[in-house]
Structure formats: structure tokens, C-alpha cells
Write an enzyme that holds these catalytic residues in place. Structure first.
Site, short mmCIF file in Angstrom:
data_model
loop_
_atom_site.label_atom_id
_atom_site.label_comp_id
_atom_site.label_asym_id
_atom_site.label_seq_id
_atom_site.Cartn_x
_atom_site.Cartn_y
_atom_site.Cartn_z
N CYS A 89 -6.63 -9.15 -0.14
CA CYS A 89 -7.31 -10.41 -0.40
C CYS A 89 -6.80 -11.02 -1.70
CB CYS A 89 -8.80 -10.18 -0.54
SG CYS A 89 -9.52 -9.31 0.84
N ARG A 143 0.38 -12.45 -0.11
CA ARG A 143 -0.33 -11.17 -0.11
C ARG A 143 -0.78 -10.77 1.30
NH1 ARG A 143 -2.62 -10.06 -5.49
NH2 ARG A 143 -4.36 -8.99 -4.54
N TRP A 171 -8.13 -10.48 3.77
CA TRP A 171 -7.37 -9.54 4.62
C TRP A 171 -8.41 -8.57 5.15
CZ3 TRP A 171 -5.86 -4.26 4.48
CH2 TRP A 171 -4.73 -3.94 5.23
N ASN A 188 -12.51 -8.89 -3.62
CA ASN A 188 -11.34 -8.14 -3.19
C ASN A 188 -11.67 -6.66 -3.35
OD1 ASN A 188 -8.80 -7.38 -2.48
ND2 ASN A 188 -7.78 -8.19 -4.31
N GLY A 189 -11.30 -5.82 -2.38
CA GLY A 189 -11.59 -4.39 -2.49
C GLY A 189 -12.57 -3.96 -1.41
N GLU A 206 14.70 3.56 4.15
CA GLU A 206 14.33 2.22 3.68
C GLU A 206 14.82 1.15 4.67
OE1 GLU A 206 12.34 0.93 1.85
OE2 GLU A 206 13.07 -1.07 1.35
N HIS A 227 18.64 18.32 17.12
CA HIS A 227 17.45 19.17 17.27
C HIS A 227 16.33 18.44 17.99
CE1 HIS A 227 19.34 22.25 14.90
NE2 HIS A 227 19.73 21.31 14.07
N LYS A 263 1.00 -7.69 0.66
CA LYS A 263 1.98 -7.38 -0.38
C LYS A 263 1.52 -6.23 -1.25
CE LYS A 263 5.63 -7.91 -2.88
NZ LYS A 263 6.84 -7.26 -2.30
O1 M6R Z 1 3.51 -2.40 -5.11
P1 M6R Z 1 3.97 -1.06 -4.64
O2 M6R Z 1 5.42 -0.82 -4.95
O3 M6R Z 1 3.13 0.07 -5.11
O4 M6R Z 1 3.85 -1.12 -3.06
C1 M6R Z 1 4.08 0.01 -2.28
C2 M6R Z 1 4.28 -0.36 -0.83
O5 M6R Z 1 3.12 -0.95 -0.32
C3 M6R Z 1 5.45 -1.32 -0.66
O6 M6R Z 1 6.62 -0.78 -1.20
C4 M6R Z 1 5.69 -1.65 0.82
O7 M6R Z 1 6.06 -0.50 1.52
C5 M6R Z 1 6.76 -2.72 0.91
N1 M6R Z 1 6.17 -4.00 0.86
C6 M6R Z 1 7.60 -2.61 2.12
O8 M6R Z 1 8.63 -3.53 2.09
#
Ligand code: M6R
Length: 609
Positions: free
Chosen positions: A2, A27, A74, A100-101, A482, A505, A604
């Protein structure tokens, strides 16, 4: 997660609130709303869906209120809908709250409030807040908010307005970020800095347990006992334009292109001119502590976790210390064994990820020295760690992390080389060689971001595939993880990363005609082995795109397409190899018509557990 915004000042509030919400769109959210106070009442405007829906609702109407709060939701408790959208109000409609939370004890609070006659209109946890404040209101909004907050369990950031006291905005922070923006004769509130940048760069970053009271002519920050807190003004160095798309179709593409600069900025001032050493003057960990280290934990989530995986290989190789990498949500619950001589490295772009923050607190509780690698100055992680290494990537807006990842890798190299130098596990010649290569990474990254034609062609080929495999060994495997996450999260194509040697495997059974495989092959010592794994999938009909280090010509014989990574030190290859993978995910998502910057279901910054 949020997003929260707030405004109090001489200007018309609604447009400022909506503009702030636009800056928080990245976000991730499913509904939006605003509440404005004036003329003895509160007006609430809220709508399920994108901000566009709310803007359409507001279109053509004029508002004169100068005080208000806004929210992008959210969903956690209660599906996305107009009723569940924030702001929420009390029974009288005189108190409005955005939150938020998660309020963990909301069910018991709700039952109690209902027994007192309060009527609820939504399924959210948030709605208990305005009713609690209503219950405690006896002519002092701040006091009622304080009393209501004291009943809450969980993490929250809240903003409250009331027509009882129309020229006041009360905000509370507990485990969920909130920033006050200090303008000239006006004040702002936001859960993230980009929402403020059009108006001011001067901020108060609220700490947990702090309350801010915004009035037209002043801001007061206090603790729960109403003791005044003298906050330091933090000047944000980002330019507002950095949080804009700047001519690119998407933030993600812009941020991919910003990587050469982000790398330069992250290395700047941290590598001696003669390549004799890393300069990490910002860390307080002493040479004695470094020499006494016995073990390193790296903990993070998502992309940052993948950066940690690269960190593990690099630290083990250069520092000869055992390194465990943990997903933060696992680390905190698995009772990690942290003995004297343990260093914990926390990686988080936002510095606000709930699980990562909890892992940091657990590490500190057990007495570890904690180094945080984060991109956001003043974030919770940066404030709670013993040491902070900032990645100077600038604001990362796209949900899919790109420049944060490469600068996290850059920081892991700096840490590894610093530890290795102090512990004497690296010869000056090798150190100089790696540092000199590090200084060239920005130019090599530039070559990769500028040449994406072949990647775009491959994206066209795979955009209707159901599933993709990414394979590699050692550091290439870490980058493969990644690469596959990037593709999954923005194109919604199933993708898996495998250690190439592990394929036979089990997973090899999934390889059949035309299944796309992205094979990473940048590590000389593993070259023959990886090439033979590529051969194995190729022989079973896979369509192979190989990403190989320049000079590994043999790879062409076992793959359908080969893209070369500019030659660099093998340990540094991940910073370059990931760029074509980011571009592949991006172009595939675009070809599929996906919402690249705001992928479905994702946010985000994950500030709830
Ligand atoms: O803000 P942070 O680096 O702690 O976020 C961790 C993950 O939520 C973040 O890296 C997420 O996996 C990415 N948005 C993916 O692209």
C-alpha cells in the site's frame, strides 16, 4: 504494498494527493482513494482498480479542501473492491484513516468494537482503526490516535484526518515506512520518497513508534508518551526527474539503461586510484573484528537474495570463509546458529522488506555484526544495521529489480575484497587485477544495454512458450536464478533455473523439442562441463540461447544462438551476464502485452510478512 500520501497547506489538496499516489503506483495496488476535510465534514472518494478509475471519478469536479490523505491499496484482508478501498471511516463519518501494514489482532478488536455498537462496512483489518479512534475521541484527536495505536498488534503506518479538528493530520509509524515532507508553508506525508520529490527534498524519516502531527504552520514529532523528538532534516539527493520515465516506454527499461551509471556511482570513491585497495571508510567493523570472523551469513529476499548467492561464491573464493545464504523469511524462523565471529550481511533495495528487517533484528539479537547493503538512505535497514553500504543506484521504480541487483553485486565485490585484503587472503596482484576490471564494468555494461537486437529476436521466439529453463554452473547458476525470476515476474511465463550438472537427475525429462533453454557459460574452469550439459539439452531438441564469455567459441557448436559477454574477470561476469537476461525478460513481457512496470499480484516493497 500500500501507499500513503497526505497534504496540509494552502493549496488544493486533492490534486496533490492524486499526483503523489501516481508516484507510488509502482508499489503495486488494486484500489485507490482520498479523504479531504473541510466545512465540518469529510469527503471520501475511492475506487477499485487502477488510479485511472479514481481520476475518472474525480474528473470535472472542483474541490477546495486544503487537508487530506490518500492511499493505494494492495489487498491483504478483503478482496479488492470499492468498500475495501481506503480511506475508511468511523460510524459518524468524521474520522478517516489510511493504513499500510497488517493489524494482526483486528478480529478481536472488531468483535469488541461491534459489541460497543460500531458498524463495519468492509472486510479489512484497517476499518478497526477509525472505530477505535472514534471510541477514544474526547476532544483530542492526537490522544485518541495514541490510545487506538496502543491497542494494535502488527505492523502499521497510518494517517488520520478528522472533521472534529480539520486543520490537523496525525501519522503513526510502526514497522512500516513513513516520511514527512517539509515544504515552504506546507507539509506532506508519504510512504515513499518519490511521492514527495515534486514538492520538496527536505524530509523527516519517521522511526518506529514515532508520531507526527502536521498542522498548517508546523510539524511536531513525538513518541507515544507525547515527548517531543528533535528530528534531523534529511535532504534527499535524488532529482525528481530520476523518478520519471525520461522518454523510455517503461521504468524497467530506463533502469536497465541506467546500470552503467549506477555501477560508476556505486564504485565511485571506493576503489583507490592505483587499484591497491578498496576504500570502505563508511564501515565501522574493525580489522581486528574482520580477522576474527569465522562465518558469514547473507540474508535477503527475491532478487536481493540472488545477489547474496553471488556474494557467497565471491566471499568464499576470495576470503576463504564459509558463507550461508538464506532467504530472509526462512532465516528468521530456523533458529540460525550465530556464534561469536559471525558477520551477517543483509541485502535490501528498499531497506523496508519486512522479512529482511526481521532477519536483521534476529541477527542483532544474537549478537552478530550486521552490514546492510541497501539503496535507500534512511531506510529501516540502514538505521538498524551496524554498518551500511549504500548502493548508489538512484530510485528504482519498476517492480522488477535491475539496477538494484547489479549495484548489490558491486557492493558484494567491495565487501569481499575488503575482507580479503584485511585477512590477507588475496595477493596484491590479483586484487589490483580485479579492481582494474571493476572500473571497466560500466563501459562493458553499456555495450550490452546498447545491443539488444538479438535478445529482442529471441524474445519474439519465446513469447508464446509455456516454460523456459535457465542453466549454468557456479556463478552462472546464481545468475540463472535471477534471470528466471525476471522472466516469471513480468511475463508470467513459467521459468526455472537449474545447476546445469543437476539436469540429468530429473529435470532433463522436461526437455523436448523446441523447449527454450538459456544456457550461461562464462566461467572458464567450468567451461567444458557446462558445454557438455548444453549438448545434453541440445541433443533432446531444446532451442538453446547461450550467453558465453567472449572467446568461448566452442559454445556456438552446441547452441542455436550465442550472445557474447564482454571479457572480464570470471568473478565479475554476473554483473554483465544478467543484463541480457533482464532485457530478455523485458522484451518478452512487452511482446506478450504485459504490464511491465506493475506485474500482477506484486508490489515493489513487501512491508508485510
Ligand atoms: O527491497 P528489497 O530488495 O528488500 O526487495 C526484495 C524483493 O522483494 C525484491 O528483490 C523482488 O524480488 C524484486 N522486485 C524482483 O524483481
Amino acid at each position: 504494498m500500500c501507499g500513503i500520501v497526505g497534504y496540509i497547506g494552502p493549496k488544493e489538496a486533492v490534486s496533490i494527493l492524486v499526483e503523489g499516489l501516481e508516484k507510488l503506483e509502482y508499489r503495486g495496488y488494486d484500489s485507490a482513494g482520498v479523504a479531504i476535510t473541510g466545512n465540518g465534514s469529510i469527503e471520501i472518494l475511492k475506487k477499485e482498480g487502477k488510479l485511472r478509475a479514481l481520476k475518472d471519478e474525480l474528473n470535472g469536479q472542483t474541490y477546495s479542501a486544503n487537508v487530506g490523505i490518500g492511499h493505494t491499496r494492495w489487498a491483504t484482508h478483503g478482496r479488492p473492491s470499492d468498500e475495501n478501498a481506503h480511506p475508511h471511516t468511523d460510524c459518524t463519518g468524521k474520522i478517516a484513516v489510511v493504513h499500510n501494514g497488517i493489524i494482526e489482532n483486528y478480529l478481536s478488536l472488531r468483535e469488541w468494537l461491534q459489541s460497543q455498537g460500531h458498524v463495519f462496512n468492509s472486510q479489512t483489518d484497517t476499518e478497526v482503526l477509525p472505530h477505535l479512534i472514534e471510541e477514544f475521541y474526547e476532544g483530542d484527536l492526537l490522544e485518541a490516535v495514541l490510545k487506538a495505536s496502543s491497542k494494535l498488534e502488527g505492523s502499521f503506518a497510518l494517517a488520520v484526518v478528522s472533521s472534529h479538528e480539520p486543520n490537523k493530520l496525525v501519522a503513526v509509524r510502526q514497522d512500516s515506512p513513513l516520511v514527512v515532507g517539509l515544504g515552504e508553508g506546507e507539509y506532506f506525508l508519504a510512504s515513499d520518497i518519490p511521492a514527495l520529490l515534486r514538492h520538496t527534498r527536505f524530509t523527516y524519516i519517521l522511526n518506529d513508534g514515532e508520531i507526527a502531527v502536521l498542522e498548517p504552520d508546523r510539524v511536531r514529532v513525538m513518541d507515544r508518551q507525547r515527548n517531543k523528538i528533535n528530528k534531523k532534516v534529511l535532504e534527499v539527493k535524488w532529482e525528481a526527474e530520476q523518478a520519471e520515465k525520461g522518454g523510455y516506454d517503461h521504468f524497467m527499461l530506463k533502469e536497465i539503461h541506467e546500470q552503467p551509471k549506477a555501477l560508476r556511482d556505486t564504485f565511485s570513491g571506493r576503489i583507490a586510484a592505483d587499484n591497491s585497495r578498496v576504500i570502505l571508510d563508511e564501515v565501522k567493523i574493525t580489522p581486528e573484528q574482520i580477522r576474527g570472523l569465522k562465518k558469514v551469513f547473507i540474508t535477503a529476499c527475491g532478487t536481493a537474495y540472488h545477489a547474496g548467492f553471488v556474494g557467497k561464491y565471491v566471499i568464499e573464493r576470495l576470503v576463504r570463509l564459509p558463507v550461508e545464504v538464506d532467504i530472509a523469511s526462512e532465516f528468521r524462523y530456523r533458529q540460525p546458529i550465530i556464534e561469536p565471529g559471525t558477520l551477517v550481511i543483509i541485502i535490501s533495495q528498499s531497506g523496508e522488506t519486512a522479512d529482511t528487517l526481521a532477519a536483521l533484528r534476529e541477527a542483532k539479537r544474537q549478537g552478530a555484526h550486521v552490514i546492510a547493503v541497501t539503496n535507500v538512505v534512511g531506510s529501516s535497514v540502514s538505521r538498524e544495521a551496524d554498518d551500511v553500504i549504500y548502493t548508489w543506484a538512484g530510485p528504482e521504480i519498476a517492480v522488477a529489480s535491475t539496477k538494484a541487483y547489479t549495484t548489490q553485486l558491486a557492493s558484494m565485490y567491495l565487501i569481499a575484497l575488503h575482507l580479503a585484503t584485511v585477512r590477507g587472503t588475496i595477493a596484491p596482484g590479483e586484487l589490483g587485477g580485479i579492481l582494474s576490471e571493476m572500473k571497466q564494468l560500466d563501459a562493458k555494461a553499456q555495450l550490452l544495454v546498447d545491443n539488444s537486437v538479438e535478445i529482442r529476436d529471441f524474445a519474439e521466439e519465446i513469447c508464446s512458450s509455456r516454460s523456459l529453463f535457465y542453466i549454468g554452473r557456479g556463478l552462472d547458476y546464481a545468475v540463472a536464478m535471477e534471470g528466471s525470476l525476471k522472466l516469471k515476474e513480468i511475463s508470467y511465463i513459467h521459468a526455472e533455473a537449474y545447476a546445469a550438472g543437476e539436469l540429468k537427475h530429473g529435470t532433463l525429462a522436461l526437455i523436448e523439442d523446441a523447449v527454450p533453454v538459456v544456457a550461461l557459460c562464462t566461467q572458464k574452469d567450468l567451461y567444458d562441463k557446462t558445454a557438455s550439459n548444453i549438448q545434453e539439452v541440445n541433443a533432446r531438441g531444446a532451442s538453446v540461447l547461450a550467453l558465453a564469455m567472449e572467446g568461448f567459441k566452442e559454445v556456438e557448436k552446441v547452441s542455436d544462438k550465442t550472445i557474447y559477454i564482454p571479457e572480464t574477470h570470471p568473478l565479475l561476469a554476473p554483473i554483465l551476464t544478467v543484463i541480457p537476461l533482464q532485457l530478455l525478460a523485458y522484451h518478452t513481457a512487452v511482446a506478450r502485452g504485459c504490464d511491465v512496470d506493475k506485474p500482477r499480484n506484486l508490489a515493489k516493497s513487501v512491508t508485510v510478512e
